[in-house]
Write a protein that holds these residues in place. Structure first.
Motif, PDB file in Angstrom:
ATOM      1  N   PHE A  89      43.581  39.931  45.601  1.00  0.00           N
ATOM      2  CA  PHE A  89      42.125  39.852  45.512  1.00  0.00           C
ATOM      3  C   PHE A  89      41.693  39.322  44.150  1.00  0.00           C
ATOM      4  CE2 PHE A  89      42.889  43.210  48.668  1.00  0.00           C
ATOM      5  CZ  PHE A  89      42.222  42.646  49.746  1.00  0.00           C
ATOM      6  N   GLU A  90      42.300  39.840  43.101  1.00  0.00           N
ATOM      7  CA  GLU A  90      41.951  39.381  41.756  1.00  0.00           C
ATOM      8  C   GLU A  90      42.256  37.898  41.585  1.00  0.00           C
ATOM      9  OE1 GLU A  90      42.773  43.439  39.176  1.00  0.00           O
ATOM     10  OE2 GLU A  90      44.471  42.211  39.812  1.00  0.00           O
ATOM     11  N   ARG A  91      43.376  37.467  42.144  1.00  0.00           N
ATOM     12  CA  ARG A  91      43.756  36.056  42.029  1.00  0.00           C
ATOM     13  C   ARG A  91      42.820  35.165  42.848  1.00  0.00           C
ATOM     14  NH1 ARG A  91      48.714  36.591  42.931  1.00  0.00           N
ATOM     15  NH2 ARG A  91      48.653  36.455  45.181  1.00  0.00           N
ATOM     16  N   ASN A  92      42.595  35.521  44.117  1.00  0.00           N
ATOM     17  CA  ASN A  92      41.794  34.676  45.006  1.00  0.00           C
ATOM     18  C   ASN A  92      40.324  34.629  44.619  1.00  0.00           C
ATOM     19  OD1 ASN A  92      44.041  33.984  46.504  1.00  0.00           O
ATOM     20  ND2 ASN A  92      43.744  35.640  47.973  1.00  0.00           N
ATOM     21  N   LEU A  93      39.828  35.689  44.023  1.00  0.00           N
ATOM     22  CA  LEU A  93      38.424  35.727  43.607  1.00  0.00           C
ATOM     23  C   LEU A  93      38.249  35.408  42.123  1.00  0.00           C
ATOM     24  CD1 LEU A  93      37.345  38.925  45.577  1.00  0.00           C
ATOM     25  CD2 LEU A  93      36.949  36.533  46.212  1.00  0.00           C
ATOM     26  N   ALA A  94      39.345  35.026  41.476  1.00  0.00           N
ATOM     27  CA  ALA A  94      39.327  34.684  40.049  1.00  0.00           C
ATOM     28  C   ALA A  94      38.696  35.805  39.213  1.00  0.00           C
ATOM     29  CB  ALA A  94      38.610  33.356  39.822  1.00  0.00           C
ATOM     30  N   GLN A  95      39.080  37.045  39.496  1.00  0.00           N
ATOM     31  CA  GLN A  95      38.496  38.191  38.808  1.00  0.00           C
ATOM     32  C   GLN A  95      39.489  38.956  37.944  1.00  0.00           C
ATOM     33  OE1 GLN A  95      35.059  38.951  38.895  1.00  0.00           O
ATOM     34  NE2 GLN A  95      35.240  36.876  39.682  1.00  0.00           N
TER      35      GLN A  95
END
Length: 155
Positions: free
Chosen positions: A102-108
């Motif tokens: 999630f952090e990777r795909n949402l750039a978060q």
């Protein structure tokens, strides 16, 4: 193997449900133990319980294969067991170098606090209030007598 602890009191084992020859060879080369099992019941809990049947250490530290403990891990955790003889488990937070999907795909990644901060902060602090705990399966030291008393790690 690089944990700062007396060598005669530190026994490291790879618990390999995959029964991989290259892991056995690595363990032998590194001078550490290697344990497999034929019955793969209860996944990780079953794997740990199987190893406990073969070992007799009064304390057990558990790490996932992708977790790297700090050198001071046992120095920072074991004293609490001496201070409180009823303490059954000391678990430390997990810190990750890589973003989760999630952090990777949402750039978060490193932009918003990770779930880990919520769990090891608010949730575990709440558990402490109730004198309860939750074993996440890694980055923890467990008192062997407490494990024996409850029949091992729950499957």
């Amino acid at each position: 193997m690089n944990i700062d602890w007396p060598a005669e009191k530190l026994n490291v084992y790879i618990l390999d449900d995959g029964r991989r020859e290259e892991f056995r060879a690595f363990a032998e080369e590194a001078g550490i133990g290697y344990i497999t099992r034929n019955d793969l019941t209860n996944a990780k809990a079953g794997n740990i319980n199987h190893a406990l049947e073969r070992l007799n250490s009064p304390f057990v530290a558990v790490f996932d294969c992708d977790h790297i403990p700090t050198r001071s891990f046992l120095q920072l955790t074991m004293g609490w067991f001496l201070r409180d003889t009823k303490l059954a488990m000391m678990q430390t937070p997990h810190h990750f170098y890589s973003p989760d999907p999630f952090e990777r795909n949402l750039a978060q990644f490193r932009v918003i606090p990770a779930e880990v901060k919520l769990f090891y902060g608010v949730v575990q602090d709440g558990n402490d209030f109730w004198n309860a705990t939750l074993f996440c399966g890694s980055c923890a030291v467990l008192r062997r007598s407490a494990l024996d008393e409850v029949g091992g790690v729950a499957g």
